[in-house]
Write a protein that holds these residues in place. Structure first.
Motif, PDB file in Angstrom:
ATOM      1  N   ALA A 268      29.431  42.342  33.036  1.00  0.00           N
ATOM      2  CA  ALA A 268      28.766  42.828  31.822  1.00  0.00           C
ATOM      3  C   ALA A 268      29.075  44.309  31.595  1.00  0.00           C
ATOM      4  O   ALA A 268      29.271  44.748  30.460  1.00  0.00           O
ATOM      5  N   LYS A 269      29.160  45.085  32.676  1.00  0.00           N
ATOM      6  CA  LYS A 269      29.463  46.517  32.538  1.00  0.00           C
ATOM      7  C   LYS A 269      30.860  46.720  31.970  1.00  0.00           C
ATOM      8  O   LYS A 269      31.082  47.568  31.115  1.00  0.00           O
ATOM      9  N   ARG A 270      31.799  45.923  32.427  1.00  0.00           N
ATOM     10  CA  ARG A 270      33.168  46.060  31.922  1.00  0.00           C
ATOM     11  C   ARG A 270      33.257  45.668  30.446  1.00  0.00           C
ATOM     12  O   ARG A 270      33.946  46.301  29.659  1.00  0.00           O
ATOM     13  N   ARG A 271      32.553  44.607  30.068  1.00  0.00           N
ATOM     14  CA  ARG A 271      32.550  44.195  28.661  1.00  0.00           C
ATOM     15  C   ARG A 271      31.954  45.286  27.780  1.00  0.00           C
ATOM     16  O   ARG A 271      32.450  45.569  26.694  1.00  0.00           O
ATOM     17  N   THR A 272      30.876  45.942  28.237  1.00  0.00           N
ATOM     18  CA  THR A 272      30.247  47.018  27.475  1.00  0.00           C
ATOM     19  C   THR A 272      31.181  48.212  27.354  1.00  0.00           C
ATOM     20  O   THR A 272      31.334  48.797  26.278  1.00  0.00           O
ATOM     21  N   THR A 273      31.848  48.570  28.442  1.00  0.00           N
ATOM     22  CA  THR A 273      32.793  49.691  28.422  1.00  0.00           C
ATOM     23  C   THR A 273      33.948  49.396  27.469  1.00  0.00           C
ATOM     24  O   THR A 273      34.337  50.249  26.662  1.00  0.00           O
ATOM     25  N   THR A 274      34.482  48.192  27.528  1.00  0.00           N
ATOM     26  CA  THR A 274      35.582  47.808  26.640  1.00  0.00           C
ATOM     27  C   THR A 274      35.139  47.846  25.183  1.00  0.00           C
ATOM     28  O   THR A 274      35.865  48.327  24.310  1.00  0.00           O
ATOM     29  N   ARG A 275      33.935  47.349  24.916  1.00  0.00           N
ATOM     30  CA  ARG A 275      33.425  47.348  23.540  1.00  0.00           C
ATOM     31  C   ARG A 275      33.321  48.776  23.013  1.00  0.00           C
ATOM     32  O   ARG A 275      33.734  49.067  21.894  1.00  0.00           O
ATOM     33  N   TRP A 276      32.788  49.722  23.808  1.00  0.00           N
ATOM     34  CA  TRP A 276      32.653  51.103  23.353  1.00  0.00           C
ATOM     35  C   TRP A 276      34.008  51.780  23.170  1.00  0.00           C
ATOM     36  O   TRP A 276      34.188  52.595  22.263  1.00  0.00           O
ATOM     37  N   LEU A 277      34.960  51.456  24.025  1.00  0.00           N
ATOM     38  CA  LEU A 277      36.308  52.008  23.853  1.00  0.00           C
ATOM     39  C   LEU A 277      36.939  51.519  22.551  1.00  0.00           C
ATOM     40  O   LEU A 277      37.565  52.300  21.827  1.00  0.00           O
TER      41      LEU A 277
ATOM     42  N   ASP B 198      29.392  29.715  41.364  1.00  0.00           N
ATOM     43  CA  ASP B 198      28.841  29.790  40.010  1.00  0.00           C
ATOM     44  C   ASP B 198      29.635  30.784  39.150  1.00  0.00           C
ATOM     45  O   ASP B 198      30.491  31.510  39.652  1.00  0.00           O
ATOM     46  N   GLY B 199      29.330  30.840  37.848  1.00  0.00           N
ATOM     47  CA  GLY B 199      30.075  31.683  36.912  1.00  0.00           C
ATOM     48  C   GLY B 199      29.961  33.156  37.215  1.00  0.00           C
ATOM     49  O   GLY B 199      30.902  33.932  37.042  1.00  0.00           O
ATOM     50  N   ALA B 200      28.779  33.617  37.695  1.00  0.00           N
ATOM     51  CA  ALA B 200      28.583  35.036  37.986  1.00  0.00           C
ATOM     52  C   ALA B 200      29.446  35.472  39.156  1.00  0.00           C
ATOM     53  O   ALA B 200      30.003  36.573  39.162  1.00  0.00           O
ATOM     54  N   ALA B 201      29.575  34.609  40.163  1.00  0.00           N
ATOM     55  CA  ALA B 201      30.398  34.960  41.319  1.00  0.00           C
ATOM     56  C   ALA B 201      31.866  35.058  40.920  1.00  0.00           C
ATOM     57  O   ALA B 201      32.580  35.970  41.352  1.00  0.00           O
ATOM     58  N   LEU B 202      32.333  34.136  40.108  1.00  0.00           N
ATOM     59  CA  LEU B 202      33.727  34.191  39.647  1.00  0.00           C
ATOM     60  C   LEU B 202      33.975  35.427  38.770  1.00  0.00           C
ATOM     61  O   LEU B 202      35.003  36.087  38.891  1.00  0.00           O
ATOM     62  N   ALA B 203      33.004  35.726  37.900  1.00  0.00           N
ATOM     63  CA  ALA B 203      33.151  36.899  37.030  1.00  0.00           C
ATOM     64  C   ALA B 203      33.203  38.175  37.860  1.00  0.00           C
ATOM     65  O   ALA B 203      33.985  39.080  37.579  1.00  0.00           O
ATOM     66  N   GLY B 204      32.376  38.262  38.893  1.00  0.00           N
ATOM     67  CA  GLY B 204      32.385  39.439  39.750  1.00  0.00           C
ATOM     68  C   GLY B 204      33.679  39.566  40.523  1.00  0.00           C
ATOM     69  O   GLY B 204      34.205  40.658  40.723  1.00  0.00           O
ATOM     70  N   ARG B 205      34.205  38.439  40.948  1.00  0.00           N
ATOM     71  CA  ARG B 205      35.430  38.451  41.731  1.00  0.00           C
ATOM     72  C   ARG B 205      36.631  38.870  40.883  1.00  0.00           C
ATOM     73  O   ARG B 205      37.513  39.599  41.332  1.00  0.00           O
TER      74      ARG B 205
END
Length: 134
Positions: free
Chosen positions: A15-24, A3-10
């Motif tokens: 979501a944490k990385r997207r939030t960190t990138t957005r704040w940077l 599924d999409g979540a497994a691929l995204a994790g791999r």
């Protein structure tokens, strides 16, 4: 099929990385905005003594083939030393005479100065390049 979540994790798109990138990116944008505003304020001379320095060339006269007289007016704070760069130019706008005039501190805020420049070839115009507080 994963599924999409497994691929995204791999592959690191969490979501944490997207939030960190957005704040940077937001932090970088704020930093650039602050630097640009500070640069504009500093460049305009707001709040500094240089914002009260005004100067203008008033006249120039070719005396002979090797001398040019340049007159200029300077408005500066009282009791402040000012230096001004004066130049003479030939027909081709080449600088053929140049000197720096150092004005001593005086209680007057307005001064009119005439400087005679020695030129290495005939000059047709004289001008005030710039003035600064010294």
């Amino acid at each position: 099929m994963p599924d999409g979540a497994a691929l995204a994790g791999r592959y690191g798109d969490t979501a944490k990385r997207r939030t960190t990138t957005r704040w940077l990116l937001i932090g970088l944008g704020v930093f650039i905005a602050v630097v640009m505003i500070a640069w504009a304020i500093w460049g305009s001379g707001l709040g500094g003594a240089s914002s009260t320095l005004q100067y203008t060339a008033t006249a120039s006269e070719a005396v002979d083939g090797s001398h040019m007289k340049v007159s200029f007016a300077v408005d500066a704070p009282a009791n402040t030393a000012v230096s001004c760069a004066v130049e003479a130019q030939n027909v081709g706008f080449t600088v053929v005479g140049y000197d720096v005039v150092h004005l001593k501190p005086t209680p007057k805020t307005h001064q009119v100065v005439t400087k005679s420049l020695i030129t290495y070839e005939p000059a047709v115009s004289g001008s005030l390049d710039k003035c600064w507080l010294s």
